[in-house]
Design a protein around this motif. Structure first.
Motif, PDB file in Angstrom:
ATOM      1  N   UNK A  54      24.590  36.711   7.401  1.00  0.00           N
ATOM      2  CA  UNK A  54      25.632  35.726   7.128  1.00  0.00           C
ATOM      3  C   UNK A  54      26.900  36.057   7.919  1.00  0.00           C
ATOM      4  N   UNK A  55      27.324  37.306   7.836  1.00  0.00           N
ATOM      5  CA  UNK A  55      28.532  37.735   8.550  1.00  0.00           C
ATOM      6  C   UNK A  55      28.387  37.484  10.050  1.00  0.00           C
ATOM      7  N   UNK A  56      27.262  37.908  10.610  1.00  0.00           N
ATOM      8  CA  UNK A  56      27.126  37.811  12.055  1.00  0.00           C
ATOM      9  C   UNK A  56      26.857  36.390  12.533  1.00  0.00           C
ATOM     10  N   UNK A  57      26.417  35.512  11.646  1.00  0.00           N
ATOM     11  CA  UNK A  57      26.243  34.109  12.051  1.00  0.00           C
ATOM     12  C   UNK A  57      27.590  33.491  12.424  1.00  0.00           C
ATOM     13  N   UNK A  58      28.668  34.004  11.834  1.00  0.00           N
ATOM     14  CA  UNK A  58      30.014  33.537  12.165  1.00  0.00           C
ATOM     15  C   UNK A  58      30.538  34.257  13.413  1.00  0.00           C
ATOM     16  N   UNK A  59      30.237  35.547  13.521  1.00  0.00           N
ATOM     17  CA  UNK A  59      30.744  36.367  14.620  1.00  0.00           C
ATOM     18  C   UNK A  59      30.017  36.080  15.935  1.00  0.00           C
ATOM     19  N   UNK A  60      28.715  35.857  15.865  1.00  0.00           N
ATOM     20  CA  UNK A  60      27.872  35.722  17.072  1.00  0.00           C
ATOM     21  C   UNK A  60      28.430  34.761  18.124  1.00  0.00           C
ATOM     22  N   UNK A  61      28.820  33.533  17.777  1.00  0.00           N
ATOM     23  CA  UNK A  61      29.275  32.600  18.822  1.00  0.00           C
ATOM     24  C   UNK A  61      30.556  33.046  19.541  1.00  0.00           C
ATOM     25  N   UNK A  62      31.420  33.773  18.842  1.00  0.00           N
ATOM     26  CA  UNK A  62      32.704  34.145  19.445  1.00  0.00           C
ATOM     27  C   UNK A  62      32.732  35.579  19.988  1.00  0.00           C
ATOM     28  N   UNK A  63      31.718  36.373  19.676  1.00  0.00           N
ATOM     29  CA  UNK A  63      31.749  37.790  20.069  1.00  0.00           C
ATOM     30  C   UNK A  63      31.984  37.994  21.564  1.00  0.00           C
TER      31      UNK A  63
END
Length: 155
Positions: free
Chosen positions: A127-136
């Motif tokens: 869940x956390x990385x689903x938000x982070x992934x596109x902007x990382x």
């Protein structure tokens, strides 16, 4: 048939050999800048290299992650844990994910490389990385560019 060896090596991939996510960002070292990977890792992940919008996003992250049971990141999250050859490694093991970031310097081509590898753990990490992934990659690239635009690191 001969065994083919990997042509891309990184401390980040050595630490997390089968990542759920990985990326690489590159920049050119400024003229006259040093080539110590530890100094560059510290510089790229310093407060001075964080653009305002990234600092705002990190503040939002710190406020929201406890809502899904993820602890706030400590101030020393981006401390170099290891150096080998041309790379310095930042490695963090947490309940929701492990991440490895290697900052490598190629003194010949004058390139700096930031390699990230992430291993997700459970639904919180996903869940956390689903938000982070596109902007990382955008975040890392902006920090890398800001670090290389400012005054050169000492030799």
């Amino acid at each position: 048939m001969t065994e083919q060896l990997p042509c891309f090596r990184s401390l980040a991939i050595r630490k997390i050999p089968e990542p759920d996510y990985a990326d690489v960002c590159l920049a050119t070292l400024p003229e006259g800048a040093g080539t110590d990977p530890r100094e560059w890792a510290e510089r790229v992940f310093s407060i001075e290299s964080i653009p305002r919008w990234v600092a705002w996003a990190m503040g939002l992250r710190q406020a929201l992650v406890p809502l899904i049971g993820i602890p706030r990141a400590p101030k020393n999250t981006f401390t170099v844990s290891e150096q080998s050859g041309e790379e310095a490694l930042i490695f963090v093991r947490d309940r929701h994910l492990d991440f490895a970031v290697a900052v490598g310097i190629d003194a010949v081509t004058r390139l700096i490389r930031v390699t990230t590898a992430v291993e997700l753990k459970g639904w919180r990490g996903k869940l956390y990385f689903s938000v982070v992934r596109p902007v990382h990659p955008i975040v890392v690239d902006s920090m890398l560019k800001k670090a290389t635009r400012s005054k050169p690191a000492p030799r």
